[in-house]
Design an enzyme around this catalytic site. Structure first.
Site, PDB file in Angstrom:
ATOM      1  CD  GLN A 118      -2.918  -1.141   1.999  1.00  0.00           C
ATOM      2  OE1 GLN A 118      -2.742   0.089   3.128  1.00  0.00           O
ATOM      3  NE2 GLN A 118      -3.534  -2.375   2.425  1.00  0.00           N
ATOM      4  CG  HIS A 182      -3.219  -0.815   7.653  1.00  0.00           C
ATOM      5  ND1 HIS A 182      -4.225  -1.085   8.661  1.00  0.00           N
ATOM      6  CD2 HIS A 182      -4.055  -1.542   6.414  1.00  0.00           C
ATOM      7  CE1 HIS A 182      -5.097  -1.725   8.553  1.00  0.00           C
ATOM      8  NE2 HIS A 182      -5.230  -2.365   7.439  1.00  0.00           N
ATOM      9  CD  GLU A 278     -14.472   3.266  13.118  1.00  0.00           C
ATOM     10  OE1 GLU A 278     -13.893   4.013  13.657  1.00  0.00           O
ATOM     11  OE2 GLU A 278     -14.103   2.858  14.289  1.00  0.00           O
ATOM     12  CE1 TYR A 288     -11.092  10.494  17.435  1.00  0.00           C
ATOM     13  CE2 TYR A 288     -13.415   9.890  16.521  1.00  0.00           C
ATOM     14  CZ  TYR A 288     -12.474  11.272  17.533  1.00  0.00           C
ATOM     15  OH  TYR A 288     -13.202  12.552  17.024  1.00  0.00           O
ATOM     16  CE1 TYR A 299     -11.923  -6.864   5.348  1.00  0.00           C
ATOM     17  CE2 TYR A 299     -10.784  -6.364   6.748  1.00  0.00           C
ATOM     18  CZ  TYR A 299     -11.508  -6.483   6.665  1.00  0.00           C
ATOM     19  OH  TYR A 299     -12.461  -4.559   5.926  1.00  0.00           O
TER      20      TYR A 299
HETATM   21 CA   LIG Z   1     -13.979   3.698  15.363  1.00  0.00          CA
END
Ligand SMILES: [Ca+2]
Ligand SMILES: [Ca+2]
Length: 406
Positions: A118, A182, A278, A288, A299
């Site tokens: 990524q 990520h 989200e 969060y 997954y």
């Molecule tokens: Ca969250």
């Protein structure tokens, strides 16, 4: 918490007009647009409308045009004042693509990037005073001894648009990690000139707790001044063991950020686990949740150890998607071509292969539509042109620049 029957037979519910109920006047609210089975049938939203909001449908005909193709994994898209587009390609190229589709040569001066998985050259935005300073800000996976890390640089775009000048790296994630996932990396300037950067937690299970550790940048939204210095009103300035750039924590892999017109509020979207993507409203110092609170499962189908849908001291997402859409970039619509969309959030769906439109009211989602479903491509980033048409880039080896208009 009240259990809500939001998942009940959504496809069988008649399309009932509910304009008055939501205050939505331009579209009719009906059954949720998402009709697939949830990834995690056991989870229950914390409040009504937190997932599977009523479906809304734009009236009238829309059309899309593939303006350019042949871009390799484009990631970031930003409008230049002349109406052309600045586009990053993940392997490490920055180009201008004209609004008629002409793809310019790579702009020279981009630093080396770790372009695997990524990683690579990621988001790009303009300085709020670009007209005077011609500064562009971009994020990338910075190659380092022993691994890599998310970094942000700024540079002046030369007057002839061919090169980057006076390159300065203004932010580097403190921890080096040998992985390829990520990075987060989305960028936005708030109206007060502060730069927000989203940072992923690097994905691998041993890295997940970093999202709760204020001594790392992983799994955070950070806030810096345009020159990279730390704003002294950041929430963790002066706290022992905390990095002063950190603004919020408990994030998994946020790849989209946008400033809400009118309020100046900061919104992000993040890749959750399976059944837990989200939308979040970002407030200084808040947690969060990841990996102690969140929706979704691994997954491979297993529950996530130690995670619950809610946990004390953590902020609930304003909205979550189950099944996941794998959200990319995000913007708020302010154009004139679709006046009924003003203030709506537009979100690229990578896995979902569509563009999500969310109608927001009082920091809640009251309507959802899926656009560009016929394109059949992973939508990475989204922006609005001067005439109000919506432009997206697609995350493909043969990536496209597409214009959605009416
Ligand atoms: Ca969250
Ligand atoms: Ca972007």
């Amino acid at each position: 918490m009240r259990p809500l029957l939001l998942f009940a037979a959504t496809s069988a519910i008649a399309m009932t007009a509910a304009c008055g109920a939501t205050g939505q006047t331009s579209s009719q609210a009906g059954a949720p647009v998402e009709t697939r089975a949830p990834n995690n049938p056991d989870q229950v939203p914390a409040f009504e409308g937190q997932t599977r909001a009523p479906g809304v449908a734009t009236q009238g005909t829309m059309t899309h045009n593939v303006v350019a193709s042949g871009l390799e994994k484009p990631w970031g898209l930003v409008l230049l004042p002349d109406g052309n587009w600045l586009v990053t390609e993940k392997p490490g190229r920055l180009r201008i693509v004209s609004n008629e589709g002409q793809i310019g040569a790579p702009i020279s001066g981009v630093p080396a990037v770790d372009a695997k998985g990524q990683g690579g050259l990621l988001d790009v935005i303009l300085s709020p005073s670009f007209a005077q300073d011609r500064l562009v800000y971009f994020s990338f996976a910075q190659p380092r001894q022993g691994g890599n890390g998310t970094a942000v640089a700024r540079a002046r775009l030369s007057d002839d648009n061919t090169k980057l000048e006076n390159l300065q790296v203004i932010f580097e994630v403190a921890q080096t990690y040998d992985g390829d996932k990520h990075y987060g990396s989305s960028l936005a300037f708030a109206p007060d000139g502060k730069l927000y950067i989203t940072i992923g937690e690097r994905s691998d299970k041993p890295k997940r707790p970093d999202a709760q550790n204020l001594g790392t940048h992983h799994g955070k939204v950070v806030r810096i001044n345009a020159d990279g210095s730390v704003p002294q009103d950041n929430p963790f300035v002066g706290r022992d063991g905390a990095l002063a750039q950190n603004f919020t924590y408990g994030h998994r892999n946020p790849q989209g950020i946008a400033i809400q017109p009118g309020t100046g509020a900061v919104w992000t979207i993040e890749h959750g686990t399976r059944g837990g993507d989200e939308l979040n409203l970002i407030e200084a110092g808040s947690n969060y949740g990841w990996p102690i609170a969140g929706y979704g499962i691994e997954y491979n189908g297993q529950p996530i150890p130690g995670m619950n849908a809610t946990a004390e001291g953590t902020v609930q997402p304003v909205y979550y998607w189950d099944p996941v859409i794998a959200p990319g970039g995000m913007t708020f619509y302010e154009g004139n071509m679709f006046p009924e969309w003003k203030g709506n959030a537009l979100i690229g769906g990578l896995g979902g292969k569509h563009l999500v439109r969310l109608v927001l009211e009082n920091n809640r989602v009251v309507g959802e539509e899926r656009l560009l479903t016929g394109l059949g491509e992973r939508i990475r980033d989204v922006a609005v042109g001067a005439d109000g048409a919506v432009w997206v880039i697609t995350d493909e080896d043969n990536g496209k620049l597409v214009r959605l208009s009416r």
